[in-house]
Design an enzyme around this catalytic site. Structure first.
Site, PDB file in Angstrom:
ATOM      1  CG  HIS A   1      -2.014  -1.035   1.169  1.00  0.00           C
ATOM      2  ND1 HIS A   1      -2.473  -1.617   0.012  1.00  0.00           N
ATOM      3  CD2 HIS A   1      -2.742  -1.601   2.180  1.00  0.00           C
ATOM      4  CE1 HIS A   1      -3.435  -2.490   0.300  1.00  0.00           C
ATOM      5  NE2 HIS A   1      -3.605  -2.506   1.599  1.00  0.00           N
TER       6      HIS A   1
ATOM      7  CG  HIS B   1      -7.748  -0.178   2.286  1.00  0.00           C
ATOM      8  ND1 HIS B   1      -8.336  -0.824   3.356  1.00  0.00           N
ATOM      9  CD2 HIS B   1      -6.746  -0.985   1.872  1.00  0.00           C
ATOM     10  CE1 HIS B   1      -7.697  -1.956   3.580  1.00  0.00           C
ATOM     11  NE2 HIS B   1      -6.730  -2.087   2.683  1.00  0.00           N
TER      12      HIS B   1
ATOM     13  CD  GLU C   1      -8.084  -3.596  -0.473  1.00  0.00           C
ATOM     14  OE1 GLU C   1      -6.931  -3.294  -0.805  1.00  0.00           O
ATOM     15  OE2 GLU C   1      -8.326  -4.401   0.439  1.00  0.00           O
TER      16      GLU C   1
HETATM   17  C1  GLA Z   1      -5.179  -5.043   2.339  1.00  0.00           C
HETATM   18  C2  GLA Z   1      -4.302  -6.230   2.429  1.00  0.00           C
HETATM   19  C3  GLA Z   1      -4.475  -6.887   3.752  1.00  0.00           C
HETATM   20  C4  GLA Z   1      -4.211  -5.902   4.862  1.00  0.00           C
HETATM   21  C5  GLA Z   1      -5.125  -4.728   4.712  1.00  0.00           C
HETATM   22  C6  GLA Z   1      -4.838  -3.678   5.734  1.00  0.00           C
HETATM   23  O1  GLA Z   1      -6.453  -5.321   2.026  1.00  0.00           O
HETATM   24  O2  GLA Z   1      -4.510  -7.129   1.372  1.00  0.00           O
HETATM   25  O3  GLA Z   1      -3.599  -7.974   3.853  1.00  0.00           O
HETATM   26  O4  GLA Z   1      -2.883  -5.473   4.818  1.00  0.00           O
HETATM   27  O5  GLA Z   1      -5.000  -4.180   3.451  1.00  0.00           O
HETATM   28  O6  GLA Z   1      -4.778  -4.166   7.032  1.00  0.00           O
END
Ligand code: GLA
Length: 378
Positions: free
Chosen positions: A133, A206, A343
């Site tokens: 991210h 997100h 997402e």
């Molecule tokens: C995303 C990732 C997860 C986690 C979340 C945040 O969706 O795929 O593994 O890191 O973000 O906690």
């Protein structure tokens, strides 16, 4: 000579937009309040978008995060359906990316390393040995610049400039994200990114949804349908193996609506790696065109959320890392699987998987993404 013509054209355009709007209802003006102050003294603002149907979305310029989204249940009762914090401090300290735009690369890049045009880059490693991210200070941890809306709809545009070298990424990237709350109760998110040197770019939204509006309840009873016949299975660290496998006869089969809890704790190697669902589905239909990606339904409230996107993939994350330690809105501790993310994005680790749809942006090209979260009831 030109001016009266331009004025007349502007008037015609204005009257046309007015005529197209539901009769008798003016769009409520966007409210702006100070949400908090960053340690360096910069104020963070919260913007409230309200549509003509009474639904509302609140967005802060820190992380371009959606802090609340109030949509009706089957009786017309408006309730918030996204997890978040009451105060700025939660967003500054939080590690769950609640409501934020994440990037430059949403999702993971194996070992934070990739080769682009013959040169190797090393990104910040912030998730075990991988990059996640956008790194330590991704788009979710910076103050965006809010710009006035330019349409007759309830909308807000935010811009971030990410400089060459930040978190190890090449090229300066300017990303604009426009949130629009349409009168049909859709939260539309339009992305537009440009660069001066080839970088990789794969931002996503997100938000954690819980359509019951009761954030102390897990999302396991929500019915989910994903328009996908395949997933990108992962290995250790949730990095895709590079293959695409069929969902048939696996817990990943959401081709028909299925309660999220049905198979989530099955003894399955992929579920074990994700501690639940935390995988990328390969959406049907050509990327680049907005098409239906998923449907989420909560029977108690009757709320249905339909996701549309032009992206090739959808990461479904079932909130497996929520463990009650994050104190959210109204003091509620967000327990295990009390929210889920859908997402829309390119596939994880694409820079190391030439067989996946490219995420490279070249100078002169414009990165675009359109995603809609549409709310209805049944
Ligand atoms: C995303 C990732 C997860 C986690 C979340 C945040 O969706 O795929 O593994 O890191 O973000 O906690």
């Amino acid at each position: 000579m030109m001016r009266p013509i331009i004025f007349c054209m502007a008037m015609i355009a204005f009257l046309f937009t007015q005529a197209c709007q539901p009769k008798g209802k003016a769009l409520p003006p966007m409210k702006t309040t100070v949400f908090g102050t960053l340690p360096d003294g910069r104020p963070v603002h919260q913007y409230t978008l309200e549509n003509r149907s009474g639904a509302s979305a609140q967005i802060i310029d820190y992380g371009a995060a959606v802090t609340s989204l109030k949509v009706p249940d089957r009786n017309g009762k408006l309730e918030d359906v996204v997890l978040g914090y009451d105060s700025l401090q939660g967003y500054v300290d939080g590690t769950s990316y609640f409501g934020a735009i994440v990037g430059r690369y949403g999702n993971r890049i194996g070992k934070g390393r990739f080769v682009l045009d013959g040169k190797e880059y090393q990104l910040t490693v912030n998730d075990g040995e991988n990059h996640l991210h956008g790194g330590a200070v991704g788009f979710n941890k910076v103050l965006w610049e809010a710009m006035p809306p330019d349409s007759g709809e309830a909308s807000l545009r935010l811009q971030v400039v990410s400089k060459d070298g930040e978190e190890g990424y090449p090229g300066t990237v300017t990303l604009r994200v426009t949130y629009t709350l349409t009168d049909k109760n859709e939260l539309r998110i339009d992305y537009e990114g440009t660069t001066d040197r080839p970088p990789i770019l794969n931002p996503t939204q997100h938000s954690y949804f819980n359509l019951s509006g009761a954030f102390d309840r897990p999302i396991l009873d929500h019915l989910l349908m994903i328009e996908a016949d395949g997933v990108t299975p992962v290995g250790a660290g949730l990095i895709p193996t590079g293959r695409i496998t069929d969902v048939a006869n696996t817990p990943m089969d959401f081709r028909k609506p299925m309660a999220i809890g049905t198979h989530i704790d099955d003894p399955d190697a992929q579920l074990a790696l994700g501690k639940g669902y935390d995988h990328n589905w390969v959406l049907r239909g050509a990327a680049g065109r907005v098409r239906k990606a998923a449907e989420l339904y909560e029977a108690g409230s009757g709320r249905m959320m339909t996701v549309f996107t032009d992206q090739p993939g959808l990461q479904f994350y079932s909130g497996n890392f929520l463990d009650g330690s994050a104190k959210g809105k109204n003091g509620i501790a967000y327990g295990h699987r009390s929210g889920l993310c859908l997402e829309t994005q390119a596939f994880p680790d694409t820079p190391n998987k030439p067989q996946f749809p490219s995420v490279t942006l070249r100078p002169g090209q414009v990165y675009r993404q359109t995603t809609l979260y549409q709310f209805s009831t049944k």
